[in-house]
Scaffold this active site. Structure first.
Site, short mmCIF file in Angstrom:
data_model
loop_
_atom_site.label_atom_id
_atom_site.label_comp_id
_atom_site.label_asym_id
_atom_site.label_seq_id
_atom_site.Cartn_x
_atom_site.Cartn_y
_atom_site.Cartn_z
CD GLU A 268 -69.54 -5.90 -125.14
OE1 GLU A 268 -70.72 -5.49 -125.74
OE2 GLU A 268 -69.38 -7.01 -125.64
CB CYS B 72 -64.42 -13.14 -119.83
SG CYS B 72 -63.72 -13.16 -121.76
CB CYS C 160 -59.32 -7.73 -132.09
SG CYS C 160 -57.89 -9.14 -132.22
CB CYS D 230 -60.47 -14.62 -136.24
SG CYS D 230 -58.73 -14.50 -135.83
CB CYS E 148 -63.79 -13.33 -133.62
SG CYS E 148 -63.66 -12.33 -132.10
N GLY F 210 -59.67 -8.13 -128.27
CA GLY F 210 -58.44 -7.75 -128.44
C GLY F 210 -57.54 -9.06 -128.33
CD GLU F 211 -53.12 -12.25 -129.81
OE1 GLU F 211 -54.17 -12.79 -130.02
OE2 GLU F 211 -52.45 -12.38 -128.99
CB SER G 94 -56.70 -16.40 -124.80
OG SER G 94 -57.12 -17.28 -126.18
CB SER H 147 -57.12 -18.97 -130.53
OG SER H 147 -57.43 -18.39 -129.43
CG LEU H 148 -54.43 -25.16 -133.51
CD1 LEU H 148 -52.80 -24.49 -134.03
CD2 LEU H 148 -54.30 -26.60 -133.13
CB CYS I 58 -65.86 -17.38 -126.69
SG CYS I 58 -64.75 -17.68 -125.25
#
Ligand code: SAH
Length: 395
Positions: free
Chosen positions: A127, A140, A147, A151, A154, A209-210, A243, A266-267, A388
């Site tokens: 997407e 975005c 991914c 997490c 997410c 994705g990362e 990110s 992304s903390l 997000c």
């Protein structure tokens, strides 16, 4: 006074998937899969010229194709009357093979946000989300189908990694968004004051994705995105945000690339105890290492970095965590960082929820009290599951 409530993924019934060694499951390498056909946007200008010659045409034809694709957003040979008619279809099919098939498009009532669902050549779904703001248009984009970072809050992370996207699949999301804008589909046709047409001018790698787990392809895509037309999209690196969950070695590499993109970490928690659960990659690189790498990124590029912080009710939104975050950032200097808190977008089936407004305000206030510039991010696209963390590509 009562102890503040502390909810944790574990206490909420979440259990981290583990690998054979009992470590948090993370997928850095993709499963072996067939790659999409090679496209102009996968290649450097030299490689494009070589491929065009291989196909029996003079090298300058690569530039003409580039103009069609990067400036006019078309891959349709019928629109390319400057190319010889004989063999044109085959030539264009070889250089600009179709990569993204539109499956579905969702739009907000006001028409200022569009979520695209794309099918890739092998059926994988990704997407992208296009958003019009006053004075800018943000897209975005996704860098992987799925991914591997797992997490818990997410939606994409919960779906696992299908495969890396190719550079051209990444770039094509922008070209296709520009095509939609040019057709007036993002709330009509508007012109800039100088009479030029609008297009995407802000990119965030905050879709699926990362990006740093697909490092080489993302780098090639970035080079094409910033290359001047007709070799690329001619966008400014500062208007591109990469990110990451915090892959420290890759952050260091990115800082040396001479493409000064905006960097976001992304903390989501300033303490390892909680971050270990919230961001499984914290089992590899701890909060302080990730923050050191972010600071190093600032030193090498001069670009102020962003800290992303999804505020989750009673989990990471405590006043003391805002204080601790402020201290850790200030310990690394002033003026190098800003914080973007965002109220969590609960994903379908999520067992936790967004912080309440009062707590959110207090979190922001405490950071600002320490002199940290802080901007609450909006949750645009929520009603079309385009905010997000909501991108799951459920068709
Ligand atoms: N893998 C990268 C980029 C994709 S996610 C990364 O993690 O940074 C983009 C941002 O959305 C990240 O900051 C991510 O933590 C955040 N995010 C994920 N799920 C979310 C949710 N449910 N609500 C709010 N933000 C979320």
């Amino acid at each position: 006074m009562n102890e503040p409530r502390q909810v944790r993924p574990k206490t909420e019934g979440w259990s981290q998937k583990l690998d054979a060694d009992g470590k948090p499951l993370l997928a850095f390498a993709e499963p072996k899969r067939k790659q999409p056909p090679v496209h102009l946007a996968d290649l450097t200008p030299e490689e494009r010229a070589a491929k065009v010659k291989e196909l029996g045409l003079p090298a300058f034809r690569a530039k003409q194709l580039g103009t069609h694709y990067f400036s006019h957003y078309t891959s349709d040979p019928a629109q390319m009357s400057d190319l010889p008619a004989t063999g044109r279809e085959e030539f264009v099919a070889a250089m600009l093979p179709p990569l993204l098939t539109e499956v579905k498009r969702l739009q907000t009532d006001k028409g200022d946000t569009i979520k695209f669902l794309w099918r890739l050549f092998d059926g994988a779904l990704v997407e992208s989300v296009l958003m019009r703001y006053p004075g800018r248009i943000t897209l975005c984009i996704s860098s992987q189908a799925g991914c591997g970072m797992n997490c818990p809050f997410c939606a994409t992370g919960q779906a696992g990694l299908t495969r890396n996207m190719s550079s051209a699949e990444i770039v094509d999301q922008i070209v296709r968004a520009n095509e939609a804008i040019a057709k007036g589909q993002l709330g009509g046709i508007h012109k800039h004051e100088d009479g030029t047409n609008e297009r995407v001018n802000n990119i965030v790698f905050m879709g699926m994705g990362e990006p740093l787990a697909n490092y080489n392809r993302v780098m090639t895509a970035l080079k094409t995105i910033v290359a001047p037309q007709p070799e690329g999209l001619g966008m400014s690196a500062r208007n591109i945000t990469v990110s990451t969950v915090g892959l420290v070695p890759a952050i260091k590499k990115l800082a040396d690339e001479q493409i000064p993109v905006t960097f976001a970490l992304s903390l989501h928690a300033p303490d390892d105890e909680l971050r270990d659960e919230l961001i499984p990659v914290n089992s590899r690189w701890k909060v302080d290492e990730a923050l050191d790498a972010a600071r190093e990124y600032f030193e090498k590029t001069g670009r102020r970095v962003s800290i992303e912080y999804a505020l989750i009710k009673d989990m990471n939104d405590h006043g003391w965590r805002a204080d601790l975050l402020g201290e850790k950032l200030n310990a690394r200097g002033k003026g190098w960082v800003h914080v973007n808190p965002i109220p969590l977008n609960p994903t379908p089936g999520s067992i936790w929820t967004a912080s309440i407004p009062e707590v959110t305000r207090e979190f922001v206030r405490r950071l600002e009290a320490q002199g940290i510039p802080t901007t609450l991010r909006d949750t645009r696209g929520k009603e079309i599951d385009g905010a997000c963390g909501q991108l799951a590509a459920a068709d």
